[in-house]
Design a protein around this motif. Structure first.
Motif, PDB file in Angstrom:
ATOM      1  N   GLU A 116      43.140  49.775  41.151  1.00 59.68           N
ATOM      2  CA  GLU A 116      42.980  48.666  42.094  1.00 59.68           C
ATOM      3  C   GLU A 116      42.101  49.080  43.260  1.00 59.68           C
ATOM      4  OE1 GLU A 116      46.215  45.712  43.060  1.00 59.68           O
ATOM      5  OE2 GLU A 116      47.415  47.466  42.429  1.00 59.68           O
ATOM      6  N   PRO A 121      45.067  41.861  39.830  1.00 55.72           N
ATOM      7  CA  PRO A 121      46.340  41.365  39.296  1.00 55.72           C
ATOM      8  C   PRO A 121      46.167  40.544  38.023  1.00 55.72           C
ATOM      9  CG  PRO A 121      46.324  41.142  41.669  1.00 55.72           C
ATOM     10  CD  PRO A 121      44.948  41.636  41.278  1.00 55.72           C
ATOM     11  N   ASN A 122      45.052  39.812  37.929  1.00 53.59           N
ATOM     12  CA  ASN A 122      44.922  38.968  36.761  1.00 53.59           C
ATOM     13  C   ASN A 122      44.038  39.551  35.660  1.00 53.59           C
ATOM     14  OD1 ASN A 122      42.617  38.843  38.139  1.00 53.59           O
ATOM     15  ND2 ASN A 122      42.609  36.620  38.493  1.00 53.59           N
ATOM     16  N   GLN A 125      51.111  42.685  35.906  1.00 52.19           N
ATOM     17  CA  GLN A 125      52.553  42.689  36.153  1.00 52.19           C
ATOM     18  C   GLN A 125      53.352  42.872  34.863  1.00 52.19           C
ATOM     19  OE1 GLN A 125      53.954  39.494  38.630  1.00 52.19           O
ATOM     20  NE2 GLN A 125      56.101  39.991  38.265  1.00 52.19           N
ATOM     21  N   ASP A 140      51.498  45.331  46.401  1.00 53.43           N
ATOM     22  CA  ASP A 140      52.402  44.216  46.112  1.00 53.43           C
ATOM     23  C   ASP A 140      52.526  43.902  44.624  1.00 53.43           C
ATOM     24  OD1 ASP A 140      53.152  43.827  48.738  1.00 53.43           O
ATOM     25  OD2 ASP A 140      51.266  42.758  49.176  1.00 53.43           O
ATOM     26  N   ILE A 141      51.385  43.855  43.939  1.00 52.42           N
ATOM     27  CA  ILE A 141      51.430  43.474  42.536  1.00 52.42           C
ATOM     28  C   ILE A 141      52.170  44.523  41.704  1.00 52.42           C
ATOM     29  CG2 ILE A 141      49.123  44.438  42.107  1.00 52.42           C
ATOM     30  CD1 ILE A 141      50.704  41.366  40.369  1.00 52.42           C
ATOM     31  N   ASP A 162      55.793  44.072  42.324  1.00 51.95           N
ATOM     32  CA  ASP A 162      56.271  42.930  41.526  1.00 51.95           C
ATOM     33  C   ASP A 162      56.500  43.359  40.084  1.00 51.95           C
ATOM     34  OD1 ASP A 162      56.266  41.305  43.695  1.00 51.95           O
ATOM     35  OD2 ASP A 162      54.300  40.378  43.270  1.00 51.95           O
TER      36      ASP A 162
END
Lengths: 420, 634
Positions: free
Chosen positions: B322, B329-330, B358, B500-501, B504
């Motif tokens: 990242e 994330p996607n 995720q 964050d991702i 999650d």
């Protein structure tokens, strides 16, 4: 003569004062050497200094009595005194108590008498008496033999008691004989013998013999023109070799184990600070740690805490060295030197031969004790257990030295009444 | 008369010469030579050491964990020990008369007048009976000392132990003298200077028999002993004990850290041992026994054992990707059950189909992470794969992997992230690329990471980008506090927004992913399982995580050797500990029971255990005798 009644009138103040000083300093040293917090009273009779106080009291009484006795008495009773003490020495051999390997005490009740201490005095008297006899000449062989017998008899008896130290003291009389005319060669001979003795122990025999032979040869080249001298040199070489052999033999066969090690330790051949060398090592530490001014009265640690053995008797000088330092040692040795000088000086002014010879005897005995005792504590002489005059703890020793000295003081005080 | 005049002078000259020689001699030894003064001090001055009490150790809630228990060394001064009633004496101190003779000879050989230890560390009971009659035995006396005592045997590896200093230390550090004690491992070692206090000395005058004769210069040079400072640990004794209980009959380690401070809450290495074993007279014997156990109980696995991190490492790879801008994330990759490179395939546990980040974390997809790793390493800006690898490796190091964290525990090791050199040597320079080392993407290969480092990476993720250097000591009495080194945030080079991702994804792991079986009601645990392949046997079971998701209070890293899937043992034990710490009660008694009772001893140990059982008994006996002999020889 003048003022017959005052017994203190004609006495030599030098000697008396030095005597009092030495005894007092001795007592202070004994007090310091065994001092501990539990026994602080200076008259605690369970402690050596308490007992010594009694001995000192006694010795003052003895001194006073001697000064009161008629001066004629001593010369007259020389031989009887000598005989009595010879007998006592014989008695000791039979009934004596064993103190540290030497049998030299007689118990009389709780009182212990050490005749060998007093025998020095008796021998001195007898020798003085003999040599002061009219028409005695030192050059005569007979005189030499009789003198040797007078000196040798007690020495042998003491040697039999296994008290080698006290016996050696009698060697000191050689100075008396020298003063009275014995050839000076005897001193040189004695000195050379001592050197040879030490060399025998230190140097391999083969080297020693070569050196003796070499010296002999050198002398031979210088004096070969005179037949007589050659003979002397040959005799010298022979005697020297004989000494080397006999020393070697004596060391290995006659001396006892502890004596042999003591000598070896002194010469540095054996290093054994915990065993045979312990005494001397600790004694040197005590004296050496005193520094210039010492640690101060009662501040000594080595003597007080028993690191130094026999610290109130044979090694009493350690206390002086440790607590009073070089200054104190200097004063003590200085006092002894002044005393010796004074005795010789006073002896020389005697009109009576007896008094003079007796005086020399006193000086020589004191000197020998001083030399061996202090020499031992500073590591210059082997450990030979003889007391430091007037200092060491012990009644017999103190009294015998008191008698020895005060008889001389009395003889001196009496000199003006003697018609030669 | 002239002749005799001369002779009296000769005699006087001889007298004076001798007196003069004496004065020279006296001047030499008293004034010139200083060595005698030193010897005299050596003789009569004895320094008596007063040993301070070692500092006590408490847990974070003030529970006493380590204290001192008095023991008594029986001392002897052989020269003073005379007319000893040996029969009575031996009975009192429980030795045989031949042992007495041996000990006495030994003491005598050491010194006749200096005290030495006759019997070490008498128990309080023996001391009690002996003390009453000790006056009958001159030359013997008792010297009090203290020994460490652990009221609740736990955390042996953390505390470490105390032993006599060896000559290496006495040579280097003048504080220590022969026969002194020093912390040899764990906290006792790292906080030695704080715990030991300050020794006092009294200078005593002693006599030739070494009897005390009063103080030197009225105590002018004396110093009194200062007790050691007490330590408050960040350790939670309850959690530690619980962790150790969960780990019974298992091999491995778990470390729990408070991410908001870096304070270590629990640090379990299994198998452990009772710290009371390495104390006192039996220490040498017990140490030898422990040393030869096949399961190596003395080895602190929590700090020293490297394990391949397995799938738990995917999180780090994702974060790095990242930060490098190669993963979003996607970002989606397709998993058909494996990652293919020519003829070679990295297998995946399932055909995951197309997934995004995720879900790839939640289901621990190998295929996805191979793509992630290769995209990180093979970016266009890198001219060589070496350059790409170095870039990746530097990122990894900032996560506290492959380097020492410099916690306050001395045995900590640095783990391993292979260097470029290593690969150059292994494959040849320029002959390796991202596909060659692709196993790094799923935490396999030469990677090695300790449980402490695992827990620390969880602190980083919980804190979104930084950690505090983990430490076990929270406070030191009478002192300004612990080292500022433990108060500084250590940043990684992955920015906070990228976490964050991943977090999650970790939530999904426990919620619905690989660790779904370890879900705790009402506590959101973020975690990641790992199953590390192991050439020596069954896979290791790993789990890392932190909780709660918002405002995390505990981060954890666990490794159960040969435990199989991460979800089998790692995740359950970790989540039970999290629950215990956060709630102090367990909502899953069934799971807890299963964990308590489970036996996961590595096969090799099991076999060895049977095989060694007989041998061990024999060895134990001979070692015990050897140890005793060695002890005596000292």
């Amino acid at each position: 003569m003048r003022n017959q009644g005052g017994i203190l009138q004609n006495i030599d103040r030098w000697m008396v004062v030095i005597f009092l000083l030495l005894v007092a300093m001795g007592w202070v040293s004994i007090y310091a050497s065994v001092y501990n917090d539990e026994h602080q009273s200076i008259l605690d009779f369970s402690q050596n200094y308490g007992k010594q106080a009694i001995w000192i009291g006694g010795s003052l009484l003895i001194a006073l009595s001697i000064l009161i006795i008629d001066g004629k008495f001593f010369a007259a009773f020389s031989y009887p005194t000598y005989i009595i003490f010879i007998l006592l020495l014989l008695v000791v051999l039979v009934v004596a108590r064993d103190v540290k390997g030497a049998v030299s005490w007689i118990d009389i009740g709780s009182f212990k008498l050490q005749p060998s201490e007093f025998a020095k005095f008796a021998t001195n008297m007898a020798l003085a008496k003999f040599l002061s006899t009219l028409d005695i000449r030192m050059k005569d062989l007979k005189t030499k033999i009789v003198s040797l017998l007078i000196i040798g008899l007690p020495a042998v008896l003491i040697l039999l008691q296994n008290d080698t130290g006290s016996a050696l003291v009698y060697a000191a009389f050689v100075f008396v004989l020298y003063r009275e005319g014995l050839s000076g060669n005897i001193l040189i001979f004695g000195f050379l013998a001592a050197v040879l003795f030490v060399m025998t122990l230190l140097v391999p025999k083969i080297v020693l013999f070569s050196v003796i032979g070499g010296i002999g040869l050198v002398f031979y080249f210088f004096v070969r023109k005179k037949r007589q001298n050659i003979l002397i040199i040959a005799a010298g070489v022979l005697i020297a070799s004989a000494i080397v052999f006999s020393v070697d033999y004596a060391i290995n066969h006659v001396l006892q184990e502890h004596q042999r090690t003591r000598i070896n330790v002194l010469l540095g051949k054996e290093i054994d600070p915990k065993g045979a060398g312990y005494n001397v090592n600790q004694s040197k530490i005590a004296i050496g740690s005193g520094g210039v001014f010492g640690k101060g009265f009662l501040q000594g640690t080595q003597t007080k805490y028993d690191f130094v053995p026999e610290q109130s008797t044979d090694f009493i000088f350690c206390t002086v060295g440790e607590e009073w330092g070089f200054v104190g040692s200097f004063v003590v040795i200085g006092l002894f030197m002044i005393l010796l000088w004074r005795i010789i000086y006073v002896a020389e002014r005697q009109r009576s031969q007896y008094s003079r010879i007796y005086g020399y005897g006193v000086a020589c005995i004191l000197f020998f004790h001083l030399m061996v005792n202090i020499g031992m504590t500073v590591g210059l002489a082997p450990v030979i257990g003889i007391p430091l005059p007037f200092f060491s703890y012990g009644g017999s020793s103190l009294w015998s030295f008191t008698i020895l000295l005060f008889v001389f003081i009395k003889l001196d005080a009496y000199r003006l009444e003697i018609l030669r | 008369m002239n002749v005799s005049q001369g002779r009296s002078s000769v005699i006087l000259l001889i007298f004076f010469s001798v007196g003069f020689i004496f004065l020279i001699r006296l001047f030499t030894i008293q004034v010139i030579d200083d060595s005698y003064k030193a010897s005299a001090d050596d003789n009569a001055i004895r320094k008596v050491t007063e040993y301070p009490a070692r500092g006590l150790i408490y847990d974070r809630k003030g529970k006493l964990l380590v204290y001192n228990e008095p023991v008594y060394d029986l001392m002897i001064i052989p020269k003073q020990a005379k007319n000893t009633d040996t029969a009575q004496f031996c009975k009192l101190v429980r030795i045989t008369s031949s042992e007495y003779a041996d000990l006495f000879r030994k003491a005598k050989n050491y010194s006749q007048v200096k005290p030495s230890i006759f019997i070490k560390q008498l128990s309080v009971e023996t001391y009690g009976t002996l003390q009453e009659v000790l006056f009958k035995f001159p030359g013997f006396y008792v010297q009090p000392r203290t020994l460490r005592k652990y009221p609740d045997p736990m955390a042996a590896h953390l505390f470490g132990y105390i032993g006599e200093v060896d000559t290496n230390i006495t040579k280097k550090d003048p504080y220590y003298k022969e026969g002194d004690y020093i912390g040899k491992s764990g906290i006792e070692q790292s906080y030695e200077k704080v715990l030991r206090g300050k020794r006092g000395t009294r200078t005593m005058l002693v006599d030739v028999f070494n009897r005390e004769k009063g103080s030197f210069h009225e105590g002018k040079f004396d110093t009194s002993a200062v007790a050691g400072q007490n330590l408050t640990l960040s350790l939670d004794a309850t959690l530690q004990a619980y962790g150790e209980k969960l780990f019974q009959n298992k091999v491995g380690g778990v470390v729990a850290i408070d991410p908001s401070s870096g304070e270590i809450l629990a640090c379990v290495s299994s198998p452990g041992y009772d710290p009371n074993l390495l104390v006192g007279r039996m220490r040498t014997k017990n140490y030898a026994t422990l040393l030869f156990e096949p399961t190596k109980p003395l080895f602190n696995r929590a700090l020293m054992a490297y394990y391949p991190p397995g799938s738990t490492f995917k999180l780090i790879n994702d974060l790095i990707a990242e930060q490098e801008g190669v993963l979003f994330p996607n970002t989606a990759y397709y998993c058909d059950g494996g990652y293919h490179m020519g003829s070679q395939t990295v297998k995946c546990d399932a055909r995951h189909g197309s997934l995004t980040l995720q879900m790839a974390i939640a289901h621990s997809c190998n295929t996805y992470h191979c793509y992630v790793f290769r995209s990180t390493m093979d970016q266009k800006r890198f001219k060589t794969s070496e350059e790409g690898y170095l870039n990746w490796r530097n990122h990894v190091l900032t996560f506290g992997i492959g380097k020492r964290l410099f916690s306050d525990l001395p045995q900590e090791l640095k783990g391993n992230v292979p260097s470029v050199d290593y690969y150059d040597r292994y494959f040849g320079k320029g002959r390796w690329k991202s596909s060659t080392v692709v196993s790094l993407s799923i935490g396999q290969g030469e990677l090695g990471i300790t449980p402490l480092q695992m827990a620390n990476t969880m602190c980083i993720i919980a804190n979104k980008g930084y950690y505090y250097v983990p430490h076990i000591v929270k406070a030191i009495s009478d002192s300004a506090g612990i080292s500022p080194h433990f108060m500084e945030k250590q940043y990684t080079d992955v920015q906070a927004k990228y976490y964050d991702i991943v977090i999650d994804g970790m939530e999904s792991v426990v919620e619905s992913g690989t660790a779904a079986g370890s879900k705790i009601k009402d506590i959101v645990v973020c975690g990641k399982t790992g199953t590390a392949q192991n050439p020596h046997g069954r896979d290791h079971s790993l789990f890392v995580g932190f909780a709660p998701k918002e405002n995390p209070k505990i981060a954890i890293g666990i490794m159960v050797e040969n435990g199989g899937w991460g979800s089998d043992w790692g995740a359950p034990i970790a989540t039970l500990m999290i629950e215990k710490y956060l709630r102090d009660s367990i909502s899953r008694p069934e799971l807890e029971k299963r964990m308590f009772e489970g036996v996961v001893l590595p096969k090799i140990y099991m076999e060895e255990r049977l095989k060694e059982d007989k041998k061990k008994q024999e060895k134990k006996d001979s070692l015990a005798t050897k140890a005793i002999v060695a002890e005596r020889k000292k």
